[in-house]
Design an enzyme around this catalytic site. Structure first.
Site, PDB file in Angstrom:
ATOM      1  N   ASP A   1      -7.880  -7.850   0.252  1.00 23.43           N
ATOM      2  CA  ASP A   1      -6.988  -7.966   1.410  1.00 23.43           C
ATOM      3  C   ASP A   1      -7.804  -7.662   2.652  1.00 23.43           C
ATOM      4  OD1 ASP A   1      -6.758  -4.767   1.164  1.00 23.43           O
ATOM      5  OD2 ASP A   1      -6.097  -5.441   3.145  1.00 23.43           O
TER       6      ASP A   1
ATOM      7  N   GLY B   1     -11.487   3.675  -0.299  1.00 31.42           N
ATOM      8  CA  GLY B   1     -12.511   4.468   0.376  1.00 31.42           C
ATOM      9  C   GLY B   1     -13.662   3.662   0.911  1.00 31.42           C
TER      10      GLY B   1
ATOM     11  N   GLN C   1     -11.699   6.662  -5.647  1.00 35.31           N
ATOM     12  CA  GLN C   1     -12.273   7.198  -4.420  1.00 35.31           C
ATOM     13  C   GLN C   1     -13.663   7.763  -4.740  1.00 35.31           C
ATOM     14  OE1 GLN C   1     -11.222   6.717  -1.501  1.00 35.31           O
ATOM     15  NE2 GLN C   1      -9.041   6.189  -1.713  1.00 35.31           N
TER      16      GLN C   1
ATOM     17  N   ASP D   1      -2.805   8.110  -2.154  1.00 40.51           N
ATOM     18  CA  ASP D   1      -4.166   8.646  -2.206  1.00 40.51           C
ATOM     19  C   ASP D   1      -4.566   9.169  -0.832  1.00 40.51           C
ATOM     20  OD1 ASP D   1      -4.161   6.141  -1.006  1.00 40.51           O
ATOM     21  OD2 ASP D   1      -6.244   5.735  -1.562  1.00 40.51           O
TER      22      ASP D   1
ATOM     23  N   ASP E   1       0.856  -1.171   0.000  1.00 41.87           N
ATOM     24  CA  ASP E   1       0.000   0.000   0.000  1.00 41.87           C
ATOM     25  C   ASP E   1       0.900   1.231   0.000  1.00 41.87           C
ATOM     26  OD1 ASP E   1      -2.895   1.070   1.968  1.00 41.87           O
ATOM     27  OD2 ASP E   1      -2.291   1.420  -0.090  1.00 41.87           O
ATOM     28  N   SER E   2       0.313   2.385  -0.346  1.00 42.31           N
ATOM     29  CA  SER E   2       1.124   3.590  -0.565  1.00 42.31           C
ATOM     30  C   SER E   2       1.383   4.371   0.716  1.00 42.31           C
ATOM     31  CB  SER E   2       0.401   4.501  -1.568  1.00 42.31           C
ATOM     32  OG  SER E   2      -0.970   4.593  -1.199  1.00 42.31           O
ATOM     33  N   GLY E   3       0.659   4.044   1.798  1.00 35.89           N
ATOM     34  CA  GLY E   3       0.956   4.648   3.091  1.00 35.89           C
ATOM     35  C   GLY E   3      -0.015   5.720   3.541  1.00 35.89           C
ATOM     36  N   GLY E   4      -0.721   6.364   2.631  1.00 28.31           N
ATOM     37  CA  GLY E   4      -1.621   7.465   2.999  1.00 28.31           C
ATOM     38  C   GLY E   4      -2.710   7.022   3.947  1.00 28.31           C
ATOM     39  N   PHE E   5      -3.291   5.876   3.669  1.00 25.72           N
ATOM     40  CA  PHE E   5      -4.375   5.358   4.505  1.00 25.72           C
ATOM     41  C   PHE E   5      -3.880   5.130   5.934  1.00 25.72           C
ATOM     42  CE2 PHE E   5      -8.323   3.216   5.276  1.00 25.72           C
ATOM     43  CZ  PHE E   5      -8.053   2.208   6.165  1.00 25.72           C
TER      44      PHE E   5
END
Ligand code: NE8
Length: 380
Positions: A274, A224, A197, A147, A93-97
């Site tokens: 996931d 989202g 999103q 995101d 994952d990109s980390g923002g969440f």
């Protein structure tokens, strides 16, 4: 690493899809459930157990690994696959969440997100460019755009703002990934996915999907969701979003879900999932079985010497009694978490294998109705 990233749609049954994703580190059979290995481990399981359960791909996490042990350190040590001894595909994952759910004192700007580590308060910044750099340092085969996922319920203008910011961050993520490719930091066997999103608003979802499809990603995630909107709203949003995505690219529903969520989402055309549920619920004493979920803390199991689940393909589910697992969980023993993480991980992989088989034989609808009745029945 010659193999190019590719998706092959093998057959469909209604909206349900049977497919294969080829990466330079192996093939992913879809519909696929991807065990979460956030800090370079699927908690309480050896990689061989995860592989033997039938998992083709694992998930890692930019947020956690950048804080500890550090992305540059993992790269110096040979990359995430070598570090954790998993030679199959890895999606990160990109980390923002995770910044929004774990990071402290966060500040979101057009540039990215500044935050303090939940571990030691140290200051960090994530941007589309830094997120892609970290995912390339980790060596992830499938990478996610940076995101902003906001918590629901939220005002429509807030959902719209975050969706539009995420589209601008999708552009920047894609350019950063292409720059990594040109500089040798990424190769043709790796792919970057866009993330749709828009909350539960059909118009915002369509705008997000259309804009991402225009940017032409090799795969699309539906983000989202699984943020507290509930099963019905999630399924309704999926029904509005999936038709706006191309059928020749994989669809990944992030953070989902229960066995019922998985069945209903595959029915609508999702290919990848996931969720921390199999391992996290396992550690808390829940066993997923073909006769429903069991709360092993329940005293009714104290003298029940029957196996956890004699229908399971997991040796642990057939060998260990409910009474013994009840004792281990009540005692807080490591082996309790190990057995239930193993049993649940195998259950989720067996569920996906059964779905793939049902789709291959054109009987997904019948299989889904039979299976839902079995696994959602309240245990005796
Ligand atoms: N980037 C992103 N991640 C999400 C996750 C984490 C999935 C994840 C991937 C890899 C490792 C761990 C977790 C979500 N989990 C539940 N709902 C979620 C929504 C989003 C989302 O909108 N964007």
């Amino acid at each position: 690493m010659t193999e190019h990233f590719a998706f092959h749609l093998k057959t469909t049954d209604g909206l349900a899809r049977l497919g294969e994703i080829t990466t330079s580190r192996g093939v992913i059979r879809t519909p696929a459930f991807m065990p979460v290995g956030t800090v370079a481990t699927v908690k309480a399981l050896y990689p061989d157990q995860v592989r033997d359960a039938g998992a083709d791909i694992l998930l890692g996490n930019t947020y956690h690994l950048m804080l500890r042990p550090g992305a540059e350190r993992i790269a110096r040590l040979g990359g995430l696959h070598k570090f954790m001894r998993w030679d199959g595909p890895i999606l990160t994952d990109s980390g923002g969440f995770q910044v929004m759910s774990l990071g402290k004192i966060r500040k979101i700007t057009e540039e990215g997100v500044a935050f303090q580590s939940h571990l030691d308060g140290s200051r960090h910044m994530l941007s589309p460019e830094r997120s892609i750099e970290i995912q390339c340092l980790l060596g992830a085969d499938i990478q996610m755009q940076f995101d902003e996922c906001i918590e629901l319920p939220a005002e429509r203008r807030e959902v719209e703002r975050a969706m539009e910011l995420s589209l601008r961050w999708a552009e920047r993520s894609k350019r950063a990934f292409e720059a990594q490719r040109a500089a040798g930091g990424a190769h043709a066997g790796q792919a970057l996915f866009g993330i749709v999103q828009g909350g539960t608003d059909a118009e915002l979802r369509h705008r997000s999907a259309a804009a991402l499809v225009d940017m032409d990603f090799p795969g699309y995630a539906v983000g989202g969701l699984a943020v507290g909107e509930g099963h019905e709203a999630m399924i309704a949003t999926l029904g509005q979003t999936l038709p706006a995505l191309p059928t020749d690219k994989p669809r990944y529903l992030m953070g989902v879900g229960t066995p019922l969520d998985l069945i209903e989402s595959v029915r609508l055309g999702v290919d990848m999932f996931d969720c921390v549920m199999p391992t996290r619920n396992g550690r808390h004493g829940y066993a997923f079985t073909w006769n429903g979920a069991l709360n092993m803390r329940n005293a009714k199991f104290a003298e029940d010497m029957s196996p956890l689940d004699e229908l399971s393909s997991c040796p642990g589910a057939r060998d260990y009694s409910k009474a013994y697992v009840h004792h281990l969980i009540k005692s807080g023993e490591f082996l309790g978490a190990m057995i239930l993480s193993w049993v649940n991980t195998v259950f989720y992989q067996d569920l996906m294998a059964a779905m793939r088989d049902a789709i291959a034989h054109g009987r997904f609808a019948e299989w889904a109705d039979e299976t839902k009745a079995r696994i959602t029945k309240r245990p005796a």
